[in-house]
Motif scaffolding. Structure first.
Motif, mmCIF file in Angstrom:
data_model
loop_
_atom_site.group_PDB
_atom_site.id
_atom_site.type_symbol
_atom_site.label_atom_id
_atom_site.label_comp_id
_atom_site.label_asym_id
_atom_site.label_seq_id
_atom_site.Cartn_x
_atom_site.Cartn_y
_atom_site.Cartn_z
ATOM 1 N N ILE A 1 -7.649 3.702 -2.459
ATOM 2 C CA ILE A 1 -8.943 3.244 -1.824
ATOM 3 C C ILE A 1 -9.721 2.554 -2.768
ATOM 4 C CG2 ILE A 1 -8.942 5.450 -0.399
ATOM 5 C CD1 ILE A 1 -10.840 6.960 -2.403
ATOM 6 N N TYR A 2 -10.792 2.073 -2.427
ATOM 7 C CA TYR A 2 -11.545 1.009 -3.213
ATOM 8 C C TYR A 2 -11.163 0.032 -3.430
ATOM 9 C CZ TYR A 2 -14.276 5.602 -2.862
ATOM 10 O OH TYR A 2 -15.083 6.593 -2.173
ATOM 11 N N VAL A 3 -9.905 -0.525 -3.170
ATOM 12 C CA VAL A 3 -9.553 -1.932 -3.263
ATOM 13 C C VAL A 3 -9.106 -2.478 -2.111
ATOM 14 C CG1 VAL A 3 -8.517 -1.059 -5.608
ATOM 15 C CG2 VAL A 3 -7.037 -1.010 -3.462
ATOM 16 N N GLU A 4 -9.235 -3.891 -2.171
ATOM 17 C CA GLU A 4 -9.074 -4.752 -1.200
ATOM 18 C C GLU A 4 -7.551 -5.061 -0.927
ATOM 19 O OE1 GLU A 4 -11.754 -8.045 -0.723
ATOM 20 O OE2 GLU A 4 -13.423 -6.908 -1.643
ATOM 21 N N SER B 1 2.063 -2.886 -8.423
ATOM 22 C CA SER B 1 2.849 -2.014 -8.897
ATOM 23 C C SER B 1 2.630 -0.664 -8.184
ATOM 24 C CB SER B 1 2.266 -1.717 -10.279
ATOM 25 O OG SER B 1 1.044 -1.292 -10.371
ATOM 26 N N TYR B 2 2.064 -0.462 -7.357
ATOM 27 C CA TYR B 2 1.746 0.497 -6.233
ATOM 28 C C TYR B 2 3.101 0.772 -5.498
ATOM 29 C CZ TYR B 2 -1.203 4.313 -4.085
ATOM 30 O OH TYR B 2 -1.764 5.464 -3.761
ATOM 31 N N PRO B 3 3.481 2.080 -5.340
ATOM 32 C CA PRO B 3 4.760 2.230 -4.638
ATOM 33 C C PRO B 3 4.347 2.123 -2.906
ATOM 34 C CG PRO B 3 4.080 4.297 -5.349
ATOM 35 C CD PRO B 3 3.072 3.198 -6.042
ATOM 36 N N SER B 4 5.268 1.595 -2.380
ATOM 37 C CA SER B 4 5.277 1.550 -0.801
ATOM 38 C C SER B 4 5.409 2.929 -0.326
ATOM 39 C CB SER B 4 6.263 0.707 -0.304
ATOM 40 O OG SER B 4 7.581 1.016 -0.542
ATOM 41 N N GLU B 5 5.038 2.914 0.960
ATOM 42 C CA GLU B 5 5.293 4.337 1.632
ATOM 43 C C GLU B 5 6.495 4.905 1.742
ATOM 44 O OE1 GLU B 5 3.917 7.060 5.579
ATOM 45 O OE2 GLU B 5 3.319 4.783 5.319
ATOM 46 N N ASP B 6 7.344 3.880 1.848
ATOM 47 C CA ASP B 6 8.932 4.219 1.913
ATOM 48 C C ASP B 6 9.544 4.599 0.355
ATOM 49 O OD1 ASP B 6 9.406 3.948 4.626
ATOM 50 O OD2 ASP B 6 10.057 1.651 4.262
ATOM 51 N N GLU B 7 8.978 4.352 -0.628
ATOM 52 C CA GLU B 7 9.566 4.273 -1.803
ATOM 53 C C GLU B 7 8.806 5.621 -2.306
ATOM 54 O OE1 GLU B 7 9.618 -0.183 -4.074
ATOM 55 O OE2 GLU B 7 7.563 1.010 -3.837
ATOM 56 N N TYR B 8 7.496 5.943 -1.880
ATOM 57 C CA TYR B 8 6.944 7.292 -2.229
ATOM 58 C C TYR B 8 7.643 8.418 -1.518
ATOM 59 C CZ TYR B 8 3.713 11.084 -1.849
ATOM 60 O OH TYR B 8 3.098 12.391 -2.021
ATOM 61 N N ARG B 9 8.120 8.266 -0.397
ATOM 62 C CA ARG B 9 8.636 9.310 0.271
ATOM 63 C C ARG B 9 10.094 9.606 -0.194
ATOM 64 N NH1 ARG B 9 6.041 11.075 4.611
ATOM 65 N NH2 ARG B 9 7.864 11.899 5.837
#
Length: 154
Positions: free
Chosen positions: A46-49, A54-62
């Motif tokens: 949140i708070y980023v446009e 480097s932030y993991p994708s939803e698939d990577e996270y799951r």
């Protein structure tokens, strides 16, 4: 008495001790075990446009949480195998671990939830919140709380 027992784990030393006690209990009753790890849902930053690369994708996270769930439930599955207790393990996703524990128990025909407690009371319990208390409050099936008198390793 009980035929299918849900045993929760979060990978901590406390939940490992609880899971061991739960497997012994299941063996004594001749019950089967459902080992459960609940992971939080994926959260977009949140708070980023723009999402950082480097932030993991939803698939990577799951996928990472599925691996963590397998690691955390591995001890329960191995303990059940050594004792001849039938066992299934699963990872579920939800923002409220307590609500998901209750839901999984109901959806999978469990007739007992075996869960641990640190034994905190008063302010410690109030400030930290308690998954165990929330499970107790929301469950329509029996909940057995395994209370550790002292933390593992102390």
């Amino acid at each position: 008495m009980y035929r299918k027992i849900l045993i929760t784990t979060d990978g901590s030393a406390v939940s490992s001790k609880t899971a061991c006690a739960g497997v012994q209990f299941a063996e004594q009753l001749g019950a089967e075990v459902l080992a459960l790890f609940v992971a939080p849902e994926y959260q977009y930053p949140i708070y980023v446009e723009i999402i950082p690369p480097s932030y993991p994708s939803e698939d990577e996270y799951r996928a990472a949480m599925q691996r963590a769930g397998q690691e955390h439930t591995q001890d329960v599955v191995a303990s059940c195998a050594r004792r001849g207790v039938r066992c299934e393990a699963m990872t579920a996703f939800h923002e409220s671990a307590a609500l998901k524990i209750v839901d999984v128990a109901q959806q999978n025909g469990c007739d007992l939830i075996f869960i641990g407690s640190h034994g905190r009371s008063g302010w410690g319990q109030l400030l930290l919140g308690s998954v165990t208390n929330k499970v107790l409050h929301n469950s329509k099936i029996p909940v057995l709380v395994h209370r550790l008198i002292k933390e593992p390793g102390k």
